[in-house]
Design an enzyme around this catalytic site. Sequence first.
Site, PDB file in Angstrom:
ATOM      1  N   HIS A   1       6.139  -0.376  -5.319  1.00 19.01           N
ATOM      2  CA  HIS A   1       5.686  -0.047  -3.965  1.00 19.01           C
ATOM      3  C   HIS A   1       5.759   1.464  -3.795  1.00 19.01           C
ATOM      4  O   HIS A   1       6.754   2.086  -4.170  1.00 19.01           O
ATOM      5  CB  HIS A   1       6.576  -0.749  -2.935  1.00 19.01           C
ATOM      6  CG  HIS A   1       6.011  -0.765  -1.555  1.00 19.01           C
ATOM      7  ND1 HIS A   1       5.876   0.386  -0.802  1.00 19.01           N
ATOM      8  CD2 HIS A   1       5.537  -1.779  -0.780  1.00 19.01           C
ATOM      9  CE1 HIS A   1       5.355   0.075   0.368  1.00 19.01           C
ATOM     10  NE2 HIS A   1       5.131  -1.237   0.408  1.00 19.01           N
TER      11      HIS A   1
ATOM     12  N   ARG B   1      -1.498  -0.613  -3.442  1.00 17.07           N
ATOM     13  CA  ARG B   1      -0.194  -0.053  -3.785  1.00 17.07           C
ATOM     14  C   ARG B   1      -0.164   0.611  -5.158  1.00 17.07           C
ATOM     15  O   ARG B   1       0.471   1.649  -5.332  1.00 17.07           O
ATOM     16  CB  ARG B   1       0.869  -1.157  -3.705  1.00 17.07           C
ATOM     17  CG  ARG B   1       1.098  -1.609  -2.287  1.00 17.07           C
ATOM     18  CD  ARG B   1       2.029  -2.794  -2.210  1.00 17.07           C
ATOM     19  NE  ARG B   1       2.275  -3.145  -0.811  1.00 17.07           N
ATOM     20  CZ  ARG B   1       3.027  -4.164  -0.427  1.00 17.07           C
ATOM     21  NH1 ARG B   1       3.603  -4.929  -1.331  1.00 17.07           N
ATOM     22  NH2 ARG B   1       3.204  -4.418   0.861  1.00 17.07           N
TER      23      ARG B   1
ATOM     24  N   ARG C   1      -0.461  -6.994  -6.475  1.00 12.64           N
ATOM     25  CA  ARG C   1      -0.504  -7.775  -5.234  1.00 12.64           C
ATOM     26  C   ARG C   1      -0.952  -6.919  -4.059  1.00 12.64           C
ATOM     27  O   ARG C   1      -0.492  -5.798  -3.878  1.00 12.64           O
ATOM     28  CB  ARG C   1       0.866  -8.382  -4.928  1.00 12.64           C
ATOM     29  CG  ARG C   1       0.875  -9.117  -3.597  1.00 12.64           C
ATOM     30  CD  ARG C   1       2.182  -9.805  -3.338  1.00 12.64           C
ATOM     31  NE  ARG C   1       3.314  -8.907  -3.171  1.00 12.64           N
ATOM     32  CZ  ARG C   1       3.555  -8.182  -2.076  1.00 12.64           C
ATOM     33  NH1 ARG C   1       2.707  -8.211  -1.051  1.00 12.64           N
ATOM     34  NH2 ARG C   1       4.634  -7.427  -2.001  1.00 12.64           N
TER      35      ARG C   1
ATOM     36  N   LEU D   1      12.906  -0.265   1.069  1.00  8.77           N
ATOM     37  CA  LEU D   1      11.474  -0.221   1.371  1.00  8.77           C
ATOM     38  C   LEU D   1      11.179   0.376   2.745  1.00  8.77           C
ATOM     39  O   LEU D   1      11.864   0.089   3.723  1.00  8.77           O
ATOM     40  CB  LEU D   1      10.900  -1.634   1.312  1.00  8.77           C
ATOM     41  CG  LEU D   1       9.369  -1.707   1.222  1.00  8.77           C
ATOM     42  CD1 LEU D   1       8.898  -1.180  -0.108  1.00  8.77           C
ATOM     43  CD2 LEU D   1       8.910  -3.146   1.410  1.00  8.77           C
TER      44      LEU D   1
ATOM     45  N   GLU E   1       4.546  -0.770   4.397  1.00  9.53           N
ATOM     46  CA  GLU E   1       3.163  -0.296   4.437  1.00  9.53           C
ATOM     47  C   GLU E   1       2.637  -0.256   5.875  1.00  9.53           C
ATOM     48  O   GLU E   1       1.668   0.447   6.179  1.00  9.53           O
ATOM     49  CB  GLU E   1       2.314  -1.254   3.598  1.00  9.53           C
ATOM     50  CG  GLU E   1       1.051  -0.672   3.037  1.00  9.53           C
ATOM     51  CD  GLU E   1       0.522  -1.543   1.918  1.00  9.53           C
ATOM     52  OE1 GLU E   1      -0.699  -1.654   1.817  1.00  9.53           O
ATOM     53  OE2 GLU E   1       1.333  -2.104   1.153  1.00  9.53           O
TER      54      GLU E   1
ATOM     55  N   PHE F   1      -3.578  -2.683   6.809  1.00 13.43           N
ATOM     56  CA  PHE F   1      -2.670  -2.634   5.668  1.00 13.43           C
ATOM     57  C   PHE F   1      -3.457  -2.184   4.449  1.00 13.43           C
ATOM     58  O   PHE F   1      -4.681  -2.349   4.389  1.00 13.43           O
ATOM     59  CB  PHE F   1      -2.063  -4.022   5.415  1.00 13.43           C
ATOM     60  CG  PHE F   1      -0.563  -4.061   5.481  1.00 13.43           C
ATOM     61  CD1 PHE F   1       0.098  -3.916   6.679  1.00 13.43           C
ATOM     62  CD2 PHE F   1       0.186  -4.236   4.333  1.00 13.43           C
ATOM     63  CE1 PHE F   1       1.485  -3.962   6.750  1.00 13.43           C
ATOM     64  CE2 PHE F   1       1.570  -4.292   4.378  1.00 13.43           C
ATOM     65  CZ  PHE F   1       2.224  -4.157   5.596  1.00 13.43           C
TER      66      PHE F   1
ATOM     67  N   HIS G   1       9.244  -3.271  -6.866  1.00 18.74           N
ATOM     68  CA  HIS G   1       9.154  -4.065  -5.648  1.00 18.74           C
ATOM     69  C   HIS G   1       8.845  -5.543  -5.859  1.00 18.74           C
ATOM     70  O   HIS G   1       9.498  -6.400  -5.274  1.00 18.74           O
ATOM     71  CB  HIS G   1       8.088  -3.454  -4.744  1.00 18.74           C
ATOM     72  CG  HIS G   1       7.890  -4.155  -3.434  1.00 18.74           C
ATOM     73  ND1 HIS G   1       8.929  -4.365  -2.544  1.00 18.74           N
ATOM     74  CD2 HIS G   1       6.788  -4.701  -2.856  1.00 18.74           C
ATOM     75  CE1 HIS G   1       8.473  -4.995  -1.472  1.00 18.74           C
ATOM     76  NE2 HIS G   1       7.184  -5.233  -1.645  1.00 18.74           N
TER      77      HIS G   1
ATOM     78  N   GLN H   1       4.925  -4.751  -9.660  1.00 20.86           N
ATOM     79  CA  GLN H   1       4.418  -3.785  -8.689  1.00 20.86           C
ATOM     80  C   GLN H   1       5.492  -2.799  -8.249  1.00 20.86           C
ATOM     81  O   GLN H   1       6.608  -3.193  -7.905  1.00 20.86           O
ATOM     82  CB  GLN H   1       3.899  -4.522  -7.450  1.00 20.86           C
ATOM     83  CG  GLN H   1       3.312  -3.597  -6.399  1.00 20.86           C
ATOM     84  CD  GLN H   1       2.701  -4.383  -5.245  1.00 20.86           C
ATOM     85  OE1 GLN H   1       3.396  -4.775  -4.319  1.00 20.86           O
ATOM     86  NE2 GLN H   1       1.402  -4.628  -5.329  1.00 20.86           N
TER      87      GLN H   1
END
Length: 597
Positions: free
Chosen positions: A238, A282, A411, A248, A251, A116, A369, A236
């Site tokens: 994304h 991100r 994050r 979404l 990831e 990730f 996000h 954040q």
Amino acid sequence: MKTHQFEVLVVGAGGAGLMAGLYASRTAKTAIISKLYPTRSHTGAAQGGVGAALGSSEEDHPEWHTYDTVKGSDYLGDQDAIEFMCEEAVAAVYELEHMGLPFDRTPEGKISQRPFGGHTNNVTGKPVMRACHAADRTGHMILQTLYQQCIKNNVTFFDEYQVVDLLMTNGKAAGVVAIEIATGEMHVFQAKAVIFATGGHGRIWEITSNAYAYTGDGVAITLRRGIPAEDMEFFQFHPTGIYKLGILITEGVRGEGGILINGKGERFMEKYAPTVKDLASRDVISRAIYMEVRDGNGVNGKNYVYLDVRPESVNHYAALDGRKRPDGSPFVVTGEEILSKLPDIVDFCRVYLGVDPITQPMPIQPTAHYAMGGIPTNQFGEVKKDENKTIIPGLYAAGECACVSVHGANRLGTNSLLDIIVFGKHAGLRAAEFSKGADFQPLPADPTAFAQAQFEGFLKGDGRENAFDIAMEMKKVMFDDMGIFRSGKGMQNALEKVRELKERFKHVRVQDTGKIFNMDLINAWELGNLLDLAEVTTVSALARTESRGGHSREDYPSRDDQNWLKHTFAWVNETGKIELKYQPVTITKYQPKARVY
């Protein structure tokens, strides 16, 4: 008005709320109140995985996870809380497994893990497999598992109740006020301990991955009761949302080898993150996409790029990168593997885009996000009422509505699901422990008065303004001027517009005057929450004259550790003005340095 009494009361039935309710219920009489049926909570939309250094397929350590989280946070995360979360992660994942969560498995029967963004082997700097997953519906599985356990443990549920106020007496939590959506009746819930787990506030922005119910209720309610909001400037975006829709694309697609391609057919992340490329954090990838589009490299001149997980592309770039399987064999995928590991993503793209990811690249753009900021807490979920870490007795928060702060300015992927299970658990344990030695606080003489006044305004307004129009204007200005890149001029424009909208909001009158399932009334109240949080977010961002993580200013492009290695605390005072104070970041092992991916 109906009244109820419980020792521990949880507001919100997503992953954090269910985890808190489950652990509190083992020793205390516990209820969970939710505006939705619990398994419809937004945790169910989380796709890619939960981070934990299990080392199922390759070497990994909680210390590596800790460093990656600190680095991902752009050094604004509190390192004592991050260490706590990453150390607790392994046990938390195994607890979920023992509760029955159906994680994907390796051939040896271990919990399967995938790479990730931002997760690395701290020795080599290369990506490491740390995301524990159940296909691409990990959050859904967590939600189902925890709900079943709560039912088994006799937790009392109040489904489709909208909490609208926090009751406090003598500086301590006393309970909440909620509307039963089916009847329109006000209910008062008295409790020794109250836990907010109400999720984020991404509906402030025009393009978002967030559900319609994600309207920042918990943070807005506590702000109105004199409790600060922490680090609200950090939100954040994304990098991979479905073009125009914001839904979404996990990831995990990039973890399975997916590549970002611009309109010229170039793999562009090599320019921005030469070591980890498409698996950078991100905020780095979102800014890279923005810059590619700004430089004219969007697809067909539009504001999107491609995410390519076609097997021939994945295998081509994996060979170029020298990517290997854990057993040392070349990394090669087939269409069948992609479909089995990412079934929901394939379905989303086929349904919403008419694109088959197995044979076509997916059009994507960054989408609002995740809220890094929220109600300030310590690692046990106890709410802090000021920058001096003073605890409010009996009040707790966990999940996205809380700011521990483990996410800092950005994050790390998979840490949201980890956040809810670790801090939801400990908030529940601490609340139950507190309730053993605490008394019920007396309720105010008229506990529903403040809430009633808010709703009467929507029924008696002059009707000159429409809530839908105000919401659309708020979302557009916030996306344009408070999005991936910001400037002083743009943010000032956003602030003036939001304040104008707040004045216009006073003239909103709802059309539905009935009591039964009056969502017109509820939605108007939710819009008030979003407007309040939009203002606090913008004021906090204007004051921070640096770029860090999700807060990227074109007029202050550099990170400023000398002046801004600190958390923002924002209050709304009695006159409605926003006041800011600051708290130093807790640093234990890792001194700030430049982030290199």
